[in-house]
Design a protein around this motif. Structure first.
Motif, PDB file in Angstrom:
ATOM      1  N   GLY A   1      -5.257   2.392  -9.298  1.00 48.47           N
ATOM      2  CA  GLY A   1      -4.623   1.560 -10.311  1.00 48.47           C
ATOM      3  C   GLY A   1      -3.114   1.721 -10.293  1.00 48.47           C
ATOM      4  O   GLY A   1      -2.370   0.739 -10.319  1.00 48.47           O
ATOM      5  N   ASP A   2      -2.643   2.958 -10.220  1.00 45.99           N
ATOM      6  CA  ASP A   2      -1.207   3.208 -10.193  1.00 45.99           C
ATOM      7  C   ASP A   2      -0.573   2.561  -8.975  1.00 45.99           C
ATOM      8  O   ASP A   2       0.506   1.969  -9.053  1.00 45.99           O
ATOM      9  CB  ASP A   2      -0.926   4.719 -10.163  1.00 45.99           C
ATOM     10  CG  ASP A   2      -1.296   5.392 -11.478  1.00 45.99           C
ATOM     11  OD1 ASP A   2      -1.964   4.757 -12.309  1.00 45.99           O
ATOM     12  OD2 ASP A   2      -0.917   6.567 -11.666  1.00 45.99           O
ATOM     13  N   SER A   3      -1.253   2.684  -7.847  1.00 41.66           N
ATOM     14  CA  SER A   3      -0.736   2.117  -6.609  1.00 41.66           C
ATOM     15  C   SER A   3      -0.612   0.598  -6.723  1.00 41.66           C
ATOM     16  O   SER A   3       0.404   0.005  -6.341  1.00 41.66           O
ATOM     17  CB  SER A   3      -1.672   2.502  -5.464  1.00 41.66           C
ATOM     18  OG  SER A   3      -1.343   1.829  -4.284  1.00 41.66           O
ATOM     19  N   LEU A   4      -1.626  -0.023  -7.297  1.00 38.41           N
ATOM     20  CA  LEU A   4      -1.619  -1.485  -7.420  1.00 38.41           C
ATOM     21  C   LEU A   4      -0.560  -1.947  -8.411  1.00 38.41           C
ATOM     22  O   LEU A   4       0.109  -2.959  -8.195  1.00 38.41           O
ATOM     23  CB  LEU A   4      -3.014  -1.965  -7.838  1.00 38.41           C
ATOM     24  CG  LEU A   4      -3.275  -3.474  -7.804  1.00 38.41           C
ATOM     25  CD1 LEU A   4      -2.922  -4.082  -6.464  1.00 38.41           C
ATOM     26  CD2 LEU A   4      -4.731  -3.770  -8.153  1.00 38.41           C
ATOM     27  N   MET A   5      -0.373  -1.193  -9.481  1.00 37.90           N
ATOM     28  CA  MET A   5       0.668  -1.562 -10.452  1.00 37.90           C
ATOM     29  C   MET A   5       2.057  -1.450  -9.825  1.00 37.90           C
ATOM     30  O   MET A   5       2.946  -2.249 -10.101  1.00 37.90           O
ATOM     31  CB  MET A   5       0.567  -0.668 -11.691  1.00 37.90           C
ATOM     32  CG  MET A   5      -0.625  -1.012 -12.579  1.00 37.90           C
ATOM     33  SD  MET A   5      -0.544  -0.243 -14.204  1.00 37.90           S
ATOM     34  CE  MET A   5      -1.660   1.132 -14.003  1.00 37.90           C
ATOM     35  N   THR A   6       2.246  -0.446  -8.984  1.00 37.94           N
ATOM     36  CA  THR A   6       3.514  -0.305  -8.285  1.00 37.94           C
ATOM     37  C   THR A   6       3.791  -1.536  -7.428  1.00 37.94           C
ATOM     38  O   THR A   6       4.910  -2.052  -7.398  1.00 37.94           O
ATOM     39  CB  THR A   6       3.480   0.961  -7.402  1.00 37.94           C
ATOM     40  OG1 THR A   6       3.201   2.088  -8.236  1.00 37.94           O
ATOM     41  CG2 THR A   6       4.798   1.171  -6.702  1.00 37.94           C
ATOM     42  N   LEU A   7       2.756  -2.018  -6.757  1.00 36.26           N
ATOM     43  CA  LEU A   7       2.910  -3.233  -5.952  1.00 36.26           C
ATOM     44  C   LEU A   7       3.244  -4.424  -6.843  1.00 36.26           C
ATOM     45  O   LEU A   7       4.091  -5.254  -6.498  1.00 36.26           O
ATOM     46  CB  LEU A   7       1.627  -3.500  -5.159  1.00 36.26           C
ATOM     47  CG  LEU A   7       1.643  -4.729  -4.248  1.00 36.26           C
ATOM     48  CD1 LEU A   7       2.765  -4.654  -3.225  1.00 36.26           C
ATOM     49  CD2 LEU A   7       0.300  -4.884  -3.534  1.00 36.26           C
ATOM     50  N   SER A   8       2.618  -4.480  -8.003  1.00 39.56           N
ATOM     51  CA  SER A   8       2.912  -5.557  -8.946  1.00 39.56           C
ATOM     52  C   SER A   8       4.389  -5.543  -9.323  1.00 39.56           C
ATOM     53  O   SER A   8       5.060  -6.578  -9.310  1.00 39.56           O
ATOM     54  CB  SER A   8       2.044  -5.413 -10.198  1.00 39.56           C
ATOM     55  OG  SER A   8       2.380  -6.368 -11.173  1.00 39.56           O
ATOM     56  N   TYR A   9       4.896  -4.352  -9.615  1.00 35.49           N
ATOM     57  CA  TYR A   9       6.323  -4.237  -9.942  1.00 35.49           C
ATOM     58  C   TYR A   9       7.206  -4.788  -8.826  1.00 35.49           C
ATOM     59  O   TYR A   9       8.111  -5.578  -9.056  1.00 35.49           O
ATOM     60  CB  TYR A   9       6.704  -2.775 -10.212  1.00 35.49           C
ATOM     61  CG  TYR A   9       8.196  -2.629 -10.433  1.00 35.49           C
ATOM     62  CD1 TYR A   9       8.748  -2.792 -11.690  1.00 35.49           C
ATOM     63  CD2 TYR A   9       9.058  -2.373  -9.362  1.00 35.49           C
ATOM     64  CE1 TYR A   9      10.113  -2.705 -11.891  1.00 35.49           C
ATOM     65  CE2 TYR A   9      10.424  -2.289  -9.553  1.00 35.49           C
ATOM     66  CZ  TYR A   9      10.940  -2.451 -10.815  1.00 35.49           C
ATOM     67  OH  TYR A   9      12.302  -2.389 -10.995  1.00 35.49           O
ATOM     68  N   ARG A  10       6.916  -4.364  -7.607  1.00 36.13           N
ATOM     69  CA  ARG A  10       7.752  -4.786  -6.483  1.00 36.13           C
ATOM     70  C   ARG A  10       7.753  -6.303  -6.320  1.00 36.13           C
ATOM     71  O   ARG A  10       8.789  -6.914  -6.076  1.00 36.13           O
ATOM     72  CB  ARG A  10       7.276  -4.117  -5.192  1.00 36.13           C
ATOM     73  CG  ARG A  10       7.719  -2.676  -5.091  1.00 36.13           C
ATOM     74  CD  ARG A  10       7.328  -2.060  -3.757  1.00 36.13           C
ATOM     75  NE  ARG A  10       6.859  -0.699  -3.953  1.00 36.13           N
ATOM     76  CZ  ARG A  10       7.652   0.319  -4.259  1.00 36.13           C
ATOM     77  NH1 ARG A  10       8.947   0.137  -4.375  1.00 36.13           N
ATOM     78  NH2 ARG A  10       7.152   1.528  -4.438  1.00 36.13           N
ATOM     79  N   LEU A  11       6.584  -6.906  -6.457  1.00 34.38           N
ATOM     80  CA  LEU A  11       6.503  -8.358  -6.312  1.00 34.38           C
ATOM     81  C   LEU A  11       7.341  -9.065  -7.366  1.00 34.38           C
ATOM     82  O   LEU A  11       7.994 -10.056  -7.076  1.00 34.38           O
ATOM     83  CB  LEU A  11       5.052  -8.816  -6.459  1.00 34.38           C
ATOM     84  CG  LEU A  11       4.170  -8.603  -5.247  1.00 34.38           C
ATOM     85  CD1 LEU A  11       2.732  -8.885  -5.605  1.00 34.38           C
ATOM     86  CD2 LEU A  11       4.611  -9.478  -4.084  1.00 34.38           C
ATOM     87  N   ASN A  12       7.308  -8.503  -8.577  1.00 32.69           N
ATOM     88  CA  ASN A  12       8.048  -9.138  -9.658  1.00 32.69           C
ATOM     89  C   ASN A  12       9.536  -8.813  -9.633  1.00 32.69           C
ATOM     90  O   ASN A  12      10.284  -9.323 -10.444  1.00 32.69           O
ATOM     91  CB  ASN A  12       7.455  -8.717 -11.012  1.00 32.69           C
ATOM     92  CG  ASN A  12       6.144  -9.433 -11.305  1.00 32.69           C
ATOM     93  OD1 ASN A  12       6.052 -10.265 -12.185  1.00 32.69           O
ATOM     94  ND2 ASN A  12       5.116  -9.113 -10.520  1.00 32.69           N
ATOM     95  N   ASN A  13       9.958  -7.970  -8.727  1.00 36.24           N
ATOM     96  CA  ASN A  13      11.363  -7.588  -8.673  1.00 36.24           C
ATOM     97  C   ASN A  13      11.933  -7.661  -7.278  1.00 36.24           C
ATOM     98  O   ASN A  13      12.821  -6.880  -6.921  1.00 36.24           O
ATOM     99  CB  ASN A  13      11.540  -6.176  -9.239  1.00 36.24           C
ATOM    100  CG  ASN A  13      11.194  -6.113 -10.701  1.00 36.24           C
ATOM    101  OD1 ASN A  13      10.026  -6.065 -11.072  1.00 36.24           O
ATOM    102  ND2 ASN A  13      12.193  -6.167 -11.549  1.00 36.24           N
ATOM    103  N   GLU A  14      11.377  -8.577  -6.500  1.00 34.04           N
ATOM    104  CA  GLU A  14      11.933  -8.768  -5.158  1.00 34.04           C
ATOM    105  C   GLU A  14      13.345  -9.322  -5.266  1.00 34.04           C
ATOM    106  O   GLU A  14      13.614 -10.224  -6.042  1.00 34.04           O
ATOM    107  CB  GLU A  14      11.069  -9.785  -4.387  1.00 34.04           C
ATOM    108  CG  GLU A  14       9.951  -9.185  -3.584  1.00 34.04           C
ATOM    109  CD  GLU A  14       9.049 -10.284  -3.035  1.00 34.04           C
ATOM    110  OE1 GLU A  14       9.117 -11.412  -3.533  1.00 34.04           O
ATOM    111  OE2 GLU A  14       8.264  -9.984  -2.117  1.00 34.04           O
TER     112      GLU A  14
END
Lengths: 211, 211
Positions: free
Chosen positions: A196-209
């Motif tokens: 879950g933490d790993s996936l949320m980190t990816l979510s952050y990156r996508l939203n802050n490209e």
DNA sequence: TAGATTGTTAATCGATTAACAATC
DNA sequence: TAGATTGTTAATCGATTAACAATC
């Protein structure tokens, strides 16, 4: 030799070195310089030399590193030759996938027992091992002395079982649950895998490209 | 506000803050100071305040932080409210377990398609989604424009598929394979989950316990 | 107002990078 | 020997911790 304490950053890079060197070996190469390895791995040559020299001088001036030798040395540093006994608790989707998908033997372990609390699963064979009832963990551990346990169970169940296993002599955990073992048992080795933490980190990156 | 670049170290701590705050909320608490949170999480209060202040002032002097508000803000920072479309490639043991075990909706994503190259799996339904043939990825992506792809396939297959997906507009990968996407595609967001590396790290720690 | 605790600046610590003498 | 490349020390960079003025 490896007496001074090795930083976490270095340790976490070792498996990747090991993998890359394995590929180079498989590709038939015999030697490599820190510069060339750095280009292939996306690191600096300095960092590679610093990392390796935490453990000893594996290279040779003017030549570089012998790939096979270096990989084998890193394998020894990682303890991959030790085949420590491991048990897995929780044979749901995740536990089964871990048991079937992970090559324990090449990572320094041997899977010796798998457990679930669900009586309907008990007896079923996975990876050549019968699923045992968690009620029999005490008995199994006293006989087989596993060094680590893999927790593929919910947080609620994890706390009780982790505490129990530590009393039984388990020295480390590969922890897929959200129970924070390290917080409650400072002496124990814990490696967390938090999807879950790993996936949320990816979510952050996508939203802050940006770039 | 969040204009300056946030360090990787901070980003990786956000999901854990999010989880802990969720638990405190569930336990009925409404406020917490950085000091108390630091004790519960095993961090320093300084670090918590520094981390949060990367994104704005969520606290109040003399009071602390409102738990519900803070959790909700971190959720927004992580983009958990966006529900980005995700596809999963590779429905072997690991792929199936990921599809079934991970709660995508609560992590900012929606699983919209699952694929496998094995024709015998095609048509089978997992998570309410029919397994599609990887031959149809192009068509699916043009119609559904997934933002990320989850790779649960071997390295050999991963290279071709990742390169293909990037051409089709996929912006990020949750990568369970050993193909090093970030190395070959610097612009793309990649979050790696490397079981083997994680387990080898644990092996190292077990073989080097001291205190 | 007094007490508590944040937001933020400064100090410290650790990790990465650069440089170069040693040496194969 | 000359060229290449390591091992290692020094310089830089970034992250964490400490301190404290601002303020609720």
């Amino acid at each position: 030799m490896s007496n001074s304490i090795i930083s976490n950053s270095v340790i976490k890079r070792l498996p990747r070195y090991y993998r890359f060197l394995g590929e180079l070996k498989a590709a038939g190469m015999t030697r490599i310089s820190s510069r060339e390895l750095s280009e292939r791995m996306g690191l600096t040559a300095s960092q590679i030399r610093q990392d390796l020299n935490c453990f000893g001088g594996f290279g040779q001036q003017g030549y570089g590193y012998n790939i096979e030798l270096l990989q084998s040395e890193i394998g020894k540093i990682l303890g991959l030759d030790m085949k420590k006994s491991a048990i897995l608790i929780g044979m749901g989707n995740l536990g089964k996938a871990v048991a079937l998908h992970v090559n324990f033997e090449s990572k320094g372990f041997r899977l010796t027992g798998v457990f679930d609390s669900k009586e309907s699963l008990v007896g079923q064979v996975v990876c050549g091992l019968p699923i045992r009832s968690t009620a029999n963990i005490d008995e199994f551990c006293r006989e087989n002395k596993p060094e680590i346990a893999i927790l593929c169970i919910p947080k609620t169940a994890a706390k009780g079982i982790a505490d129990q296993l530590i009393k039984l002599g388990v020295k480390g955990f590969w922890n897929f649950s959200h129970y924070d073992i390290a917080l409650n048992h400072p002496g124990v080795s814990v490696e967390n895998v938090h999807f879950g933490d790993s996936l949320m980190t990816l979510s952050y990156r996508l939203n802050n490209e940006q770039d």
